[in-house]
Design a protein around this motif. Structure first.
Motif, PDB file in Angstrom:
ATOM      1  N   MET A 248     -33.353  90.725 -21.269  1.00 24.81           N
ATOM      2  CA  MET A 248     -32.036  90.592 -20.648  1.00 24.81           C
ATOM      3  C   MET A 248     -31.021  89.898 -21.548  1.00 24.81           C
ATOM      4  SD  MET A 248     -33.288  89.505 -16.802  1.00 24.81           S
ATOM      5  CE  MET A 248     -31.812  89.928 -15.901  1.00 24.81           C
ATOM      6  N   THR A 249     -31.439  89.431 -22.700  1.00 29.10           N
ATOM      7  CA  THR A 249     -30.497  88.794 -23.610  1.00 29.10           C
ATOM      8  C   THR A 249     -29.569  89.831 -24.241  1.00 29.10           C
ATOM      9  OG1 THR A 249     -32.070  88.969 -25.457  1.00 29.10           O
ATOM     10  CG2 THR A 249     -32.142  86.953 -24.133  1.00 29.10           C
ATOM     11  N   GLY A 250     -28.493  89.343 -24.829  1.00 30.57           N
ATOM     12  CA  GLY A 250     -27.520  90.233 -25.454  1.00 30.57           C
ATOM     13  C   GLY A 250     -27.862  90.622 -26.870  1.00 30.57           C
ATOM     14  N   VAL A 251     -29.075  90.339 -27.312  1.00 24.69           N
ATOM     15  CA  VAL A 251     -29.484  90.630 -28.688  1.00 24.69           C
ATOM     16  C   VAL A 251     -29.814  92.112 -28.833  1.00 24.69           C
ATOM     17  CG1 VAL A 251     -31.171  90.074 -30.482  1.00 24.69           C
ATOM     18  CG2 VAL A 251     -30.374  88.291 -28.924  1.00 24.69           C
ATOM     19  N   HIS A 252     -29.411  92.703 -29.966  1.00 27.62           N
ATOM     20  CA  HIS A 252     -29.752  94.096 -30.260  1.00 27.62           C
ATOM     21  C   HIS A 252     -31.145  94.119 -30.862  1.00 27.62           C
ATOM     22  CE1 HIS A 252     -25.579  94.330 -29.492  1.00 27.62           C
ATOM     23  NE2 HIS A 252     -25.187  93.969 -30.692  1.00 27.62           N
ATOM     24  N   MET A 253     -32.115  94.506 -30.075  1.00 33.08           N
ATOM     25  CA  MET A 253     -33.523  94.420 -30.464  1.00 33.08           C
ATOM     26  C   MET A 253     -34.058  95.782 -30.895  1.00 33.08           C
ATOM     27  SD  MET A 253     -34.862  91.905 -27.410  1.00 33.08           S
ATOM     28  CE  MET A 253     -34.115  92.920 -26.148  1.00 33.08           C
ATOM     29  N   PRO A 254     -35.158  95.790 -31.649  1.00 34.57           N
ATOM     30  CA  PRO A 254     -35.804  97.066 -31.978  1.00 34.57           C
ATOM     31  C   PRO A 254     -36.226  97.801 -30.705  1.00 34.57           C
ATOM     32  CG  PRO A 254     -36.645  95.310 -33.375  1.00 34.57           C
ATOM     33  CD  PRO A 254     -35.794  94.653 -32.328  1.00 34.57           C
ATOM     34  N   PRO A 255     -36.264  99.132 -30.748  1.00 34.62           N
ATOM     35  CA  PRO A 255     -36.573  99.906 -29.549  1.00 34.62           C
ATOM     36  C   PRO A 255     -37.902  99.536 -28.900  1.00 34.62           C
ATOM     37  CG  PRO A 255     -35.752 101.340 -31.277  1.00 34.62           C
ATOM     38  CD  PRO A 255     -35.942  99.996 -31.891  1.00 34.62           C
ATOM     39  N   MET A 256     -38.923  99.213 -29.692  1.00 34.96           N
ATOM     40  CA  MET A 256     -40.219  98.885 -29.111  1.00 34.96           C
ATOM     41  C   MET A 256     -40.160  97.582 -28.310  1.00 34.96           C
ATOM     42  SD  MET A 256     -43.960  98.735 -30.926  1.00 34.96           S
ATOM     43  CE  MET A 256     -43.944 100.513 -31.154  1.00 34.96           C
ATOM     44  N   VAL A 257     -39.375  96.628 -28.767  1.00 33.87           N
ATOM     45  CA  VAL A 257     -39.221  95.374 -28.033  1.00 33.87           C
ATOM     46  C   VAL A 257     -38.488  95.615 -26.723  1.00 33.87           C
ATOM     47  CG1 VAL A 257     -38.283  93.033 -28.126  1.00 33.87           C
ATOM     48  CG2 VAL A 257     -39.261  94.062 -30.178  1.00 33.87           C
TER      49      VAL A 257
ATOM     50  N   GLY B 171     -27.877  93.799 -23.098  1.00 31.01           N
ATOM     51  CA  GLY B 171     -28.234  92.701 -22.211  1.00 31.01           C
ATOM     52  C   GLY B 171     -28.676  93.169 -20.837  1.00 31.01           C
ATOM     53  N   ILE B 172     -28.143  92.531 -19.816  1.00 30.82           N
ATOM     54  CA  ILE B 172     -28.526  92.843 -18.436  1.00 30.82           C
ATOM     55  C   ILE B 172     -28.100  94.258 -18.073  1.00 30.82           C
ATOM     56  CG2 ILE B 172     -28.207  92.170 -16.026  1.00 30.82           C
ATOM     57  CD1 ILE B 172     -27.923  89.300 -16.934  1.00 30.82           C
ATOM     58  N   ASP B 173     -26.943  94.706 -18.556  1.00 31.59           N
ATOM     59  CA  ASP B 173     -26.534  96.092 -18.303  1.00 31.59           C
ATOM     60  C   ASP B 173     -27.525  97.075 -18.904  1.00 31.59           C
ATOM     61  OD1 ASP B 173     -24.307  95.426 -16.875  1.00 31.59           O
ATOM     62  OD2 ASP B 173     -22.940  95.496 -18.579  1.00 31.59           O
TER      63      ASP B 173
ATOM     64  N   SER C 121     -33.474 101.095 -16.107  1.00 29.40           N
ATOM     65  CA  SER C 121     -34.161 101.135 -14.808  1.00 29.40           C
ATOM     66  C   SER C 121     -33.487 102.073 -13.825  1.00 29.40           C
ATOM     67  CB  SER C 121     -34.219  99.725 -14.206  1.00 29.40           C
ATOM     68  OG  SER C 121     -34.911  98.822 -15.044  1.00 29.40           O
ATOM     69  N   ASN C 122     -32.499 102.848 -14.292  1.00 27.43           N
ATOM     70  CA  ASN C 122     -31.728 103.763 -13.441  1.00 27.43           C
ATOM     71  C   ASN C 122     -30.980 103.015 -12.343  1.00 27.43           C
ATOM     72  OD1 ASN C 122     -32.415 106.175 -14.793  1.00 27.43           O
ATOM     73  ND2 ASN C 122     -34.353 106.293 -13.674  1.00 27.43           N
ATOM     74  N   VAL C 123     -30.410 101.882 -12.708  1.00 28.15           N
ATOM     75  CA  VAL C 123     -29.588 101.096 -11.790  1.00 28.15           C
ATOM     76  C   VAL C 123     -28.200 100.970 -12.406  1.00 28.15           C
ATOM     77  CG1 VAL C 123     -29.279  98.860 -10.654  1.00 28.15           C
ATOM     78  CG2 VAL C 123     -31.570  99.811 -10.932  1.00 28.15           C
ATOM     79  N   GLU C 124     -27.179 101.331 -11.641  1.00 30.90           N
ATOM     80  CA  GLU C 124     -25.810 101.184 -12.137  1.00 30.90           C
ATOM     81  C   GLU C 124     -25.520  99.716 -12.445  1.00 30.90           C
ATOM     82  OE1 GLU C 124     -23.443 103.126 -12.978  1.00 30.90           O
ATOM     83  OE2 GLU C 124     -23.957 105.105 -12.175  1.00 30.90           O
ATOM     84  N   PRO C 125     -24.754  99.435 -13.499  1.00 24.81           N
ATOM     85  CA  PRO C 125     -24.454  98.039 -13.842  1.00 24.81           C
ATOM     86  C   PRO C 125     -23.868  97.246 -12.682  1.00 24.81           C
ATOM     87  CG  PRO C 125     -23.792  99.485 -15.634  1.00 24.81           C
ATOM     88  CD  PRO C 125     -24.227 100.378 -14.504  1.00 24.81           C
ATOM     89  N   THR C 126     -23.032  97.867 -11.866  1.00 26.17           N
ATOM     90  CA  THR C 126     -22.420  97.132 -10.752  1.00 26.17           C
ATOM     91  C   THR C 126     -23.371  96.959  -9.570  1.00 26.17           C
ATOM     92  OG1 THR C 126     -21.485  99.232  -9.988  1.00 26.17           O
ATOM     93  CG2 THR C 126     -20.077  97.818 -11.326  1.00 26.17           C
TER      94      THR C 126
ATOM     95  N   VAL D  65     -29.026  82.868 -20.325  1.00 31.21           N
ATOM     96  CA  VAL D  65     -29.095  84.319 -20.135  1.00 31.21           C
ATOM     97  C   VAL D  65     -27.835  84.831 -19.456  1.00 31.21           C
ATOM     98  CG1 VAL D  65     -30.326  86.191 -18.984  1.00 31.21           C
ATOM     99  CG2 VAL D  65     -31.615  84.364 -20.075  1.00 31.21           C
ATOM    100  N   ALA D  66     -27.359  84.123 -18.442  1.00 28.63           N
ATOM    101  CA  ALA D  66     -26.236  84.614 -17.637  1.00 28.63           C
ATOM    102  C   ALA D  66     -24.894  84.480 -18.347  1.00 28.63           C
ATOM    103  CB  ALA D  66     -26.204  83.864 -16.308  1.00 28.63           C
TER     104      ALA D  66
END
Length: 771
Positions: A223-232, A322-324, A330-335, A498-499
Motif C-alpha cells: 500500500m505504500t507509494g513506492v514503485h516496486m518490481p512487479p513480483m513484489v 499506493g492504495i489506489d 483487486s477490481n475495486v474503484e479508487p473511490t 501509509v495514509a
C-alpha cells in the motif's frame, strides 16, 4: 478429538504450493495493455488510448489492437527495444514503408490511427528472446518504441509498454487459504480455551495474532507509494484481504450508490479501462520530475481527491500507485476502497457476534439433549456475554491496522462528506476503545501488584478480567503487561505513514525503516512475550519486517542503483518472504492440529514463569480436594462472586450497584458500607489474605480450619458462637492477632494451634516478586 478442518487446511496449502510452483498457462505469450510516454518532450506527439498487443512464440505471431493519436507529419522509422530487468534483450528497426502491414503509416499523418492487425516474426528474431521471458512469473519487462525521422535520424517521440507473460504469484487461491488458516487457528484457540486447555489456547492465539500481524505488514508494503518490481506488487497483493480490500460485486454497487447519494463523484478507472491506458506504476518514469510535481501538489491532494493528479489529460493515461494501485488490482474503484474496507470489517464483526450467540444456544441445547457433558464449555456458557465482549475487543484490535490506514487515508482524498464523517467516527471510536482497554489492564495489574505483589494474580484469577481484557496481555508475560502501549503506538505510527505519505515514497520508506528498527531493538531487548518460543516467533517476524523495509528503501531508487539490481532484489524479496510465510503457517497448522487431536495438549508446554496457570484454573471445576484447598488458600472461594476487576472509576464493571466489601472480602454492614469507601488516599488496597494466616496447620492441629475465632466489627463488638462465627470457619482470618475461642464468648490472646507463615504465597513467586 479429530478436527477435519485443520487437515483440510493442509490439503489446501499443498494445492496452493503446487499452483505457485507450476504457474500453469495454456499458451506461452507476452502481452501488454497500456502505452506510456517515455520521451523528454512535455507535449508528446504520439499517444494511445487503447493498446492491446500479444506475442505468441509458438506461432511467431504478433497481434495488436491500437487506437492512437498523432500530431506527427512525415516519414518515420520505428526502433523497437525490449528490456528485461533493465537488460536489453531485443533491438530491431522497422521502416513502415517497407512493411506491407504498416504501409498505412507511410507517411505518418496527424489524427487518429486505428491499427488492428498482426505480424509474423522470423525465427531468427524470435530466437533472440530468452526462454525465461515466457516462464518467469511477473515478468519485469518493457518494450520501447522510438519514432525517428527517416531523413535525419532524430528522435520525434517515444512510447513504452510494460510486458507480461500471464504468469503471476498473485493467486486468489493463496489469499483464500491464508484467510482460512488464520480463521481456523483462531477458532481452534477458542475451542481449546473452552475445553480448559488455557496454556495451549494462549500459545495458539498469540502465534495466530502474530501471523495475522505479519500478513498485515506485508499488505502495508503493497500500500505504500513506492514503485516496486512487479513480483513484489503481486506478492503483497495476496495479503490485501487482511486490510479488508476484497471485491464483491454487490458491495461495489452499494458503495458507488452511497457515494453518489452523499455528494461524491465515483471514479471510473475500471469502467473505462478498455478506452484508456492505465499505468500501474512499477518503476519510475522521470522519477525526479514526478516526485517534484507530486510534492508541489501534495497540499491539493490532502484537501480533496483530484483526478488530475493521476490522469494525464493530454494522453488519457492514468497513473495509479499506493492504495489506489492495490484497489485497482483487486477490481475495486479508487473511490470505493474506504467503504469496501469499512463494510468488510463491520460485516465480519457482526458475523462473529452472531456465531458466538448461536454457539451459546447450541451448547445449551446440546447439554439438555445429552449431546455434551454438563461440564463442557461451562465457563463459556455461564459467562458468554463477557466472553463476547472480549471477542469483540479482540476483533477491534485485529482490524485496527486496517481501519486506521483507511480512515486516515480517507481524510486525504475526501470521497464524500459522509465518508469523511464515517472515517473520523470509526478511527476515534476504535482508538478510544483500545486506549481504554489498555489503561484498564494497567490499572488492574498495578492493583494486583499492590495487593499481591504479582500482576498475574488479578489478571488471570478473575475470569471477568481475563475474558474481557485478556486479548491485550495474554500473549505477554505478566510483568510485561505494559507492552500493549508500544504495540498500539507501533501500529498507529505505521498507519500514519501509509495514509499521509502516499505522494512521498522516500520519506514514507525512511519512516518505515526507523519504526521497524526501533521496534526490533525493543523486542530483542525486552522479550516481552510469554515464553522463549513465542519470543523467538515474534522476534523472527520483526527481523523479516525490518529486512523488508530495507528492500523497500532500495526500491525507491534513492541510491541510484542499476535497475537490474532492483529487479533481482524483487525476486529475492518474494523468495524469502514466501519461505518464511510457509514456515509460520506450517507452525500454526501443526500446533492447531495437535491441540485438537491431543487429549491434554497443555503437556507440550512448560508452565509459565509468571505462574499464571495456578490462577487461570476454572472456578467451576475444582475436582479434587487439593484444588479446593488451593482455591481456599488464594481466597477464590469466598470471592467467587466478587469481580476482582471492580474499581470505582470503571465504566464497565458496574461497581456502583454492588454489595460493598471490606479488604478481606467480608460484606460490610449497611451502616458502615458507605463510610468504608472513604479511606485515606495514601492507604494502599489490602489483600483478602492475611499474610500472618498459615495455609497448612502445624502438627497436631485440626485439619478442617482453625477454631471459631471472634470477629470484631467496626464498632468494636465481638461475634459470639451464635452462628456468625461458625459461618466464617472456611475463610482466612482477618488481619490482626489470632484469638482463641474460650467457650464463653471471651477471647484469649494465646494461639497454639497454628504456626506463623514462613514462606511467600504461591502468587508471590514465579515473577520476580519473592520477598
Amino acid at each position: 478429538m479429530h478436527f477435519p478442518s485443520a487437515s483440510t487446511s493442509v490439503a489446501l496449502l499443498f494445492t496452493v504450493t503446487i499452483s505457485l510452483l507450476s504457474l500453469v498457462s495454456a499458451q506461452r505469450e507476452i502481452s501488454s495493455n497500456s502505452l506510456l510516454d517515455c520521451s523528454s518532450n512535455p507535449n508528446p506527439g504520439f499517444t494511445a488510448t487503447v493498446f492491446d498487443v500479444v506475442f505468441t512464440p509458438d506461432n511467431d505471431k504478433l497481434t495488436y489492437d491500437i487506437n492512437a493519436d498523432s500530431t506527427i507529419t512525415g516519414f518515420v522509422t520505428f526502433q523497437i527495444q525490449a528490456e528485461a530487468y533493465g537488460i536489453t534483450v531485443f533491438n530491431k528497426t522497422i521502416n513502415p514503408c517497407q512493411d506491407a502491414d504498416l504501409v498505412a503509416l507511410c507517411p505518418l499523418n496527424p489524427g487518429q490511427i486505428p491499427i488492428n492487425s498482426s505480424s509474423v516474426f522470423s525465427a531468427s528474431v524470435v530466437s533472440q528472446i530468452p526462454w525465461i521471458a515466457y516462464t518467469f512469473p511477473d515478468l519485469d519487462g518493457t518494450i520501447k518504441v522510438y519514432l525517428l525521422n527517416t531523413t535525419t535520424g532524430d528522435e520525434i517521440a517515444c512510447v513504452q509498454a510494460n510486458l507480461s507473460n500471464g504468469k503471476t504469484v498473485d493467486q486468489a487461491a493463496v489469499s483464500w487459504v491464508l484467510a482460512v488458516i488464520a480463521g481456523l487457528a483462531l477458532v481452534v484457540s477458542a475451542v481449546t480455551s473452552g475445553l480448559g486447555h488455557s496454556n495451549t489456547a494462549a500459545h495458539i492465539a498469540a502465534n495466530t495474532l502474530s501471523l495475522f500481524g505479519f500478513f498485515q505488514a506485508q499488505a502495508m508494503i503493497g500500500m505504500t507509494g513506492v514503485h516496486m518490481p512487479p513480483m513484489v506488487e503481486a506478492w503483497t497483493q495476496n495479503f490485501q484481504w487482511s486490510m479488508g480490500i476484497v471485491s464483491i460485486g454487490f458491495m461495489q454497487s452499494v458503495c458507488t450508490w452511497y457515494q453518489m447519494a452523499t455528494g461524491g463523484t465515483p471514479s471510473t478507472v475500471l469502467t473505462n479501462v478498455n478506452s484508456q491506458s492505465v499505468n500501474v506504476e512499477k518503476r519510475s518514469l522521470g522519477f525526479a520530475r514526478k516526485l517534484a510535481s507530486r510534492g508541489l501538489d501534495a497540499f491539493d491532494y490532502v484537501v480533496k481527491r483530484d483526478t488530475s493528479d493521476t490522469t494525464d489529460s493530454t494522453s488519457s493515461i492514468i497513473d495509479i500507485y499506493g492504495i489506489d494501485r492495490v484497489g485497482f488490482r483487486s477490481n475495486v474503484e479508487p473511490t470505493n476502497i474506504f467503504l469496501t474496507g469499512l463494510g468488510f470489517f463491520v460485516a465480519f464483526v457482526v458475523i462473529v457476534a452472531i456465531c458466538v450467540a448461536l454457539f451459546k444456544g447450541f451448547c445449551e441445547v446440546a447439554v439438555k439433549a445429552g449431546w455434551l457433558k454438563s461440564d463442557k464449555f461451562e465457563d463459556f456458557r455461564n459467562g458468554w456475554k463477557i466472553v463476547l465482549k472480549g471477542i469483540l475487543f479482540r476483533l477491534i484490535l485485529i482490524g485496527y491496522p486496517q481501519m486506521a490506514i483507511l480512515c486516515l487515508w480517507e481524510l486525504t482524498v475526501r470521497d464524500s462528506a459522509a465518508e469523511v464523517v464515517l472515517a473520523l467516527f470509526y478511527f476515534v471510536a476504535m482508538s478510544a476503545a483500545l486506549l481504554w482497554a489498555a489503561l484498564k489492564v494497567v490499572r488492574i495489574a498495578r492493583r494486583s501488584v499492590q495487593m499481591h505483589s504479582n500482576p498475574a494474580y488479578i489478571l488471570y484469577s478473575d475470569p471477568a478480567a481475563l475474558n474481557k481484557w485478556g486479548f491485550l496481555y495474554v500473549q505477554f508475560r505478566a510483568t510485561a503487561y505494559y507492552f500493549i502501549f508500544p504495540g498500539l503506538l507501533y501500529i498507529l505510527i505505521k498507519a500514519l505513514f501509509v495514509a499521509f505519505a502516499q505522494n512521498a515514497p522516500v520519506p514514507q520508506t525512511i519512516g518505515f525503516v526507523v519504526i521497524e528498527a526501533v521496534f526490533l531493538i525493543a523486542v530483542s531487548i525486552l522479550r516481552p512475550w510469554m515464553d522463549k518460543k513465542t519470543n523467538t516467533f515474534n522476534i523472527a517476524i520483526a527481523v523479516i519486517n525490518f529486512i523488508n523495509v530495507i528492500f523497500l528503501l532500495m526500491f525507491t531508487g534513492v541510491f541510484n542503483q542499476p535497475y537490474i539490481v532492483t529487479g533481482i532484489m524483487g525476486v529475492i524479496f518474494f523468495v524469502y518472504n514466501a519461505a518464511f510465510s510457509l514456515v509460520l503457517i506450517l507452525m500454526v497448522i501443526i500446533t492447531s492440529v495437535i491441540a485438537m487431536c491431543s487429549k491434554n495438549p497443555d503437556t507440550r508446554y512448560h508452565p509459565m514463569r509468571d505462574d499464571r496457570g495456578s490462577f487461570i484454573k476454572s472456578q467451576n471445576n475444582l475436582n479434587t480436594e487439593l484444588d479446593a484447598l488451593g482455591a481456599t488458600a488464594r481466597g477464590d472461594m469466598r470471592m467467587k462472586a466478587r469481580d476482582l476487576d471492580d474499581d470505582s472509576d470503571s465504566l464497565s464493571s458496574g461497581s456502583m450497584g454492588r454489595q460493598q466489601y471490606d479488604a478481606s472480602g467480608v460484606p460490610l454492614p449497611p451502616s458502615t458500607s458507605a463510610s468504608a469507601r472513604n479511606v485515606p488516599q495514601y492507604e494502599p488496597p489490602h489483600s483478602p489474605i492475611d499474610p500472618s494466616q498459615p495455609f497448612i496447620p502445624s502438627a497436631g492441629a485440626p485439619r478442617h480450619g482453625p477454631p471459631t475465632a471472634g470477629y470484631s466489627d467496626y464498632s468494636g463488638n465481638g461475634y459470639s458462637d451464635n452462628g456468625h462465627g461458625g459461618a466464617r470457619n472456611g475463610s482466612p482470618a482477618p488481619r490482626g492477632n489470632y484469638a482463641q475461642y474460650s467457650g464463653s464468648g471471651n477471647l484469649s490472646n494465646q494461639d497454639t494451634s497454628y504456626r506463623p507463615q514462613a514462606n511467600a504465597g504461591p502468587w508471590q513467586r514465579g515473577a520476580g516478586y519473592d520477598r
